[in-house]
Design an enzyme around this catalytic site. Structure first.
Site, PDB file in Angstrom:
ATOM      1  N   MET A  15      -3.572 -27.230  -0.070  1.00 52.11           N
ATOM      2  CA  MET A  15      -2.564 -26.421   0.634  1.00 52.11           C
ATOM      3  C   MET A  15      -1.170 -27.037   0.478  1.00 52.11           C
ATOM      4  O   MET A  15      -0.198 -26.344   0.188  1.00 52.11           O
ATOM      5  CB  MET A  15      -2.913 -26.282   2.128  1.00 52.11           C
ATOM      6  CG  MET A  15      -4.029 -25.322   2.447  1.00 52.11           C
ATOM      7  SD  MET A  15      -3.665 -23.616   2.002  1.00 52.11           S
ATOM      8  CE  MET A  15      -2.473 -23.153   3.259  1.00 52.11           C
ATOM      9  N   SER A 130      -0.317 -18.660   6.783  1.00 53.44           N
ATOM     10  CA  SER A 130      -1.560 -17.962   6.481  1.00 53.44           C
ATOM     11  C   SER A 130      -1.571 -17.442   5.049  1.00 53.44           C
ATOM     12  O   SER A 130      -0.542 -17.063   4.508  1.00 53.44           O
ATOM     13  CB  SER A 130      -1.759 -16.781   7.432  1.00 53.44           C
ATOM     14  OG  SER A 130      -2.936 -16.082   7.071  1.00 53.44           O
ATOM     15  N   LYS A 184      -0.147 -17.989  15.223  1.00 51.02           N
ATOM     16  CA  LYS A 184      -1.113 -18.178  14.134  1.00 51.02           C
ATOM     17  C   LYS A 184      -2.547 -18.206  14.679  1.00 51.02           C
ATOM     18  O   LYS A 184      -3.472 -17.672  14.062  1.00 51.02           O
ATOM     19  CB  LYS A 184      -0.819 -19.476  13.356  1.00 51.02           C
ATOM     20  CG  LYS A 184      -1.858 -19.812  12.274  1.00 51.02           C
ATOM     21  CD  LYS A 184      -1.939 -18.741  11.215  1.00 51.02           C
ATOM     22  CE  LYS A 184      -2.885 -18.921  10.058  1.00 51.02           C
ATOM     23  NZ  LYS A 184      -4.005 -19.747  10.016  1.00 51.02           N
ATOM     24  N   HIS A 187      -3.493 -14.741  15.295  1.00 53.13           N
ATOM     25  CA  HIS A 187      -3.757 -14.145  13.970  1.00 53.13           C
ATOM     26  C   HIS A 187      -5.197 -14.434  13.559  1.00 53.13           C
ATOM     27  O   HIS A 187      -5.928 -13.556  13.111  1.00 53.13           O
ATOM     28  CB  HIS A 187      -2.775 -14.725  12.939  1.00 53.13           C
ATOM     29  CG  HIS A 187      -3.168 -14.484  11.504  1.00 53.13           C
ATOM     30  ND1 HIS A 187      -4.168 -15.208  10.874  1.00 53.13           N
ATOM     31  CD2 HIS A 187      -2.724 -13.603  10.583  1.00 53.13           C
ATOM     32  CE1 HIS A 187      -4.313 -14.774   9.634  1.00 53.13           C
ATOM     33  NE2 HIS A 187      -3.448 -13.788   9.430  1.00 53.13           N
ATOM     34  N   ASN A 188      -5.612 -15.673  13.730  1.00 52.69           N
ATOM     35  CA  ASN A 188      -6.969 -16.036  13.322  1.00 52.69           C
ATOM     36  C   ASN A 188      -8.027 -15.377  14.203  1.00 52.69           C
ATOM     37  O   ASN A 188      -9.075 -14.982  13.715  1.00 52.69           O
ATOM     38  CB  ASN A 188      -7.143 -17.560  13.332  1.00 52.69           C
ATOM     39  CG  ASN A 188      -6.554 -18.192  12.087  1.00 52.69           C
ATOM     40  OD1 ASN A 188      -5.614 -17.653  11.506  1.00 52.69           O
ATOM     41  ND2 ASN A 188      -7.077 -19.327  11.679  1.00 52.69           N
ATOM     42  N   GLU A 191      -8.302 -12.051  12.953  1.00 56.78           N
ATOM     43  CA  GLU A 191      -9.017 -12.159  11.668  1.00 56.78           C
ATOM     44  C   GLU A 191     -10.536 -12.185  11.908  1.00 56.78           C
ATOM     45  O   GLU A 191     -11.294 -11.476  11.240  1.00 56.78           O
ATOM     46  CB  GLU A 191      -8.545 -13.444  10.981  1.00 56.78           C
ATOM     47  CG  GLU A 191      -9.274 -13.860   9.729  1.00 56.78           C
ATOM     48  CD  GLU A 191      -8.774 -15.232   9.233  1.00 56.78           C
ATOM     49  OE1 GLU A 191      -7.554 -15.394   9.054  1.00 56.78           O
ATOM     50  OE2 GLU A 191      -9.608 -16.135   9.042  1.00 56.78           O
ATOM     51  N   ARG A 289     -20.636 -15.036  15.589  1.00 58.74           N
ATOM     52  CA  ARG A 289     -20.815 -16.153  14.655  1.00 58.74           C
ATOM     53  C   ARG A 289     -21.744 -17.196  15.265  1.00 58.74           C
ATOM     54  O   ARG A 289     -22.607 -17.745  14.581  1.00 58.74           O
ATOM     55  CB  ARG A 289     -19.464 -16.810  14.317  1.00 58.74           C
ATOM     56  CG  ARG A 289     -18.586 -15.952  13.437  1.00 58.74           C
ATOM     57  CD  ARG A 289     -17.484 -16.792  12.802  1.00 58.74           C
ATOM     58  NE  ARG A 289     -16.471 -15.945  12.181  1.00 58.74           N
ATOM     59  CZ  ARG A 289     -15.479 -16.398  11.430  1.00 58.74           C
ATOM     60  NH1 ARG A 289     -15.348 -17.680  11.203  1.00 58.74           N
ATOM     61  NH2 ARG A 289     -14.604 -15.558  10.915  1.00 58.74           N
TER      62      ARG A 289
HETATM   63  C1  6PG Z   1      -5.408 -18.126   7.057  1.00 57.32           C
HETATM   64  C2  6PG Z   1      -6.790 -18.406   7.516  1.00 57.32           C
HETATM   65  C3  6PG Z   1      -7.065 -19.870   7.468  1.00 57.32           C
HETATM   66  C4  6PG Z   1      -8.547 -20.184   7.513  1.00 57.32           C
HETATM   67  C5  6PG Z   1      -9.027 -20.355   8.918  1.00 57.32           C
HETATM   68  C6  6PG Z   1     -10.256 -19.614   9.304  1.00 57.32           C
HETATM   69  O1  6PG Z   1      -4.722 -17.501   7.847  1.00 57.32           O
HETATM   70  O2  6PG Z   1      -5.037 -18.494   5.948  1.00 57.32           O
HETATM   71  O3  6PG Z   1      -6.973 -17.969   8.817  1.00 57.32           O
HETATM   72  O4  6PG Z   1      -6.307 -20.480   8.438  1.00 57.32           O
HETATM   73  O5  6PG Z   1      -9.281 -19.360   6.720  1.00 57.32           O
HETATM   74  O6  6PG Z   1      -9.205 -21.712   9.048  1.00 57.32           O
HETATM   75  O7  6PG Z   1     -11.378 -20.338   8.997  1.00 57.32           O
HETATM   76  P1  6PG Z   1     -12.710 -20.349   9.844  1.00 57.32           P
HETATM   77  O8  6PG Z   1     -13.368 -19.035   9.626  1.00 57.32           O
HETATM   78  O9  6PG Z   1     -13.467 -21.477   9.220  1.00 57.32           O
HETATM   79  O10 6PG Z   1     -12.390 -20.646  11.258  1.00 57.32           O
END
Ligand code: 6PG
Length: 479
Positions: A15, A130, A184, A187-188, A191, A289
């Site tokens: 990264m 991200s 962030k 965001h996750n 996600e 999960r």
């Molecule tokens: C991003 C992702 C990145 C990563 C996370 C999720 O925005 O680029 O969210 O931060 O993929 O760590 O990973 P996990 O599913 O392992 O929690």
């Protein structure tokens, strides 16, 4: 005097390396540093022709290579390694210099670090980044927190290397101290919810409608040309299309069905609980999960009875894929609505001034949840800046109302066939809960008052009351 770097990157695993290369490719001179010299050397050796790099082999050399105010991007593991790097550099820096943590740190750590460094005259910026490795190299979505002053020097650089959508950079100053990492984190969380909903759609198309993975890949491909157009739908189609070379089986059938997590989704839920924000869609995704990974539990429960119903046929089968698309869309709106409410609640709690429409707009490109849909969220907040929930904004309201018959029917089918849809179901329960005139919470209040004299409020007059449940006439007193 030799040329100085406009920014430095320490921590050159993939990264950090890709962010450094992205900066250099945009014409910025980048100082490089890593705990082991080998990585620094290798980066220059392999990619030195992409731009101007100044390799440094000690902390002092690195700091000396930077123009003032010095800007140092830290790209190391969250937690103690970050604190260690901060302690390595902070003593070498001067008033006004900026340390940037671009990893997935917990926002509370970022707040702590920002405060401590501010007291030492330094800026500390916790920045969400991200987009994974590819994003870091070709244009991520960037969510910097920290002081406005730090954004004056850092903003132009980060905006320059971020993804662009309609010519706009996917980077904006989110708010003070930990605001960037908070956003962030959410965001996750979103996600996780988005991924879970997509996975449930797949499971339904397979289990209820009998489609093969390759056929489902085609369904997703079609969806990706409509309102669900997004990176996650696109890659889902790719994953489902993939056939395992060794076994000749669909890839999705040779992967162990236990989803892992690094923990940002879990943080989102923990903070959601602390703030009292119902982010049930995100929570169910995290729990789904956990359930998938609970091997002994699943092993013990294998063979527990389920319904013996035949999969769909006839007209229901004909429309099922469309129905699932509606259910996915509506559930997705709920997940985003909850996530944006969590950002709102975090902003209120920590005194951040966060522009929700801007957040949606910088998520349109570069990040994992990038989607066409985010344009609609930006428009919704532009039309009504104080919007209480995305669900009541004109466009979303109509789309979800139109989707609800399909949404309900898909969940009924899932329940009938015993296919778990925690994401779809909790999203619908949230929707029905929000729109209800009266909730059974009134009964819960009665129960609380009965066993614990916890008191209740009445609908017809102000004040707090308690019923004397142990008396025969159960009279009510002011509490
Ligand atoms: C991003 C992702 C990145 C990563 C996370 C999720 O925005 O680029 O969210 O931060 O993929 O760590 O990973 P996990 O599913 O392992 O929690």
């Amino acid at each position: 005097m030799s040329k100085k770097a406009s920014i430095g990157v320490t921590g050159l695993a993939v990264m950090g390396r890709n962010l450094a290369r992205n900066l250099a490719r945009h014409g910025h001179t980048v100082a490089l540093h890593n705990r082991s010299a080998e990585r620094t050397r290798k980066l220059v050796e392999e990619f030195g022709d992409e731009g101007e790099f100044i390799p440094a082999y000690s902390a002092q050399e690195f700091v000396d290579a930077l123009q003032r105010p010095r800007q140092i991007v830290i790209m190391v593991k969250a937690g103690e390694p970050t604190d260690a790097v901060i302690e390595e550099f902070a003593p070498l820096l001067e008033q006004g210099d900026v340390l940037i943590d671009a990893g997935n740190a917990h926002f509370a750590d970022t707040r702590r670090r920002e405060k401590a460094l501010r007291e030492r005259g330094l800026h500390f910026v916790g920045s969400g980044v991200s987009g994974g490795e590819e994003g870091a190299l070709h244009g991520p979505s960037i969510m910097p927190g920290g002081s406005k002053a730090s954004y004056e020097s850092l903003g132009p650089l980060f905006e320059d290397i971020s993804a662009k959508v309609d010519g706009e950079p996917c980077c904006t100053h989110i708010g003070a101290d930990g605001a960037g990492h908070f956003v962030k984190m959410v965001h996750n969380g979103i996600e996780y919810a988005d991924m879970q909903l997509i996975a449930e759609s797949f499971d339904l198309l397979r289990g209820a409608a009998g489609y093969a993975p390759a056929e489902i890949a085609e369904v997703f491909k079609t969806w990706n040309t409509g309102r669900l157009d997004s990176y996650l739908i696109e890659i889902t189609s790719e994953v489902l299309k993939h056939v395992d070379a060794g076994s000749g089986k669909p890839f999705v059938d040779v992967v162990e069905d236990a989803a892992e997590q690094k923990g940002t989704g879990r943080w989102t839920v923990q903070i959601g609980l602390d703030l009292g924000v119902p982010i049930s869609g995100i929570a169910e995704a995290v729990f789904a999960r956990s359930l998938s990974g609970s091997k002994p539990l699943r092993e013990a429960a294998r063979g527990l009875g389920g319904p013996s119903r035949a999969p769909l046929n006839g007209a229901a089968l004909q429309t099922f894929a469309d129905d699932v698309e509606q259910a996915l869309y509506a559930s997705k709106v709920v997940a985003y609505a909850q996530g944006f409410n969590q950002i709102q609640a975090g902003a209120a709690e920590y005194g951040w001034d966060i522009d929700l429409g801007r957040v949606a707009s910088i998520w349109r490109g570069g990040c994992i949840i990038r989607a066409k849909f985010l344009n609609d969220i930006t428009s919704a907040y532009a039309e009504e800046p104080g919007l209480p929930t995305l669900l009541t904004s004109g466009g979303f309201r109509k789309a979800v109302e139109d989707a609800q018959d399909s949404w309900r029917s898909v969940i009924s089918t899932a329940v009938r066939l015993g296919i778990p849809t925690p994401g779809f179901s909790t999203a619908l329960a949230y929707y029905d809960g929000l729109r209800a005139d009266r909730l059974p919470a009134a009964l819960v209040q009665g129960q609380r008052d009965f066993f614990g004299a916890h008191t209740y409020r009445r609908v017809d007059r102000p004040g707090s009351f308690h019923t004397l449940w142990a008396t025969t006439d159960r009279s009510e007193i002011d509490a």
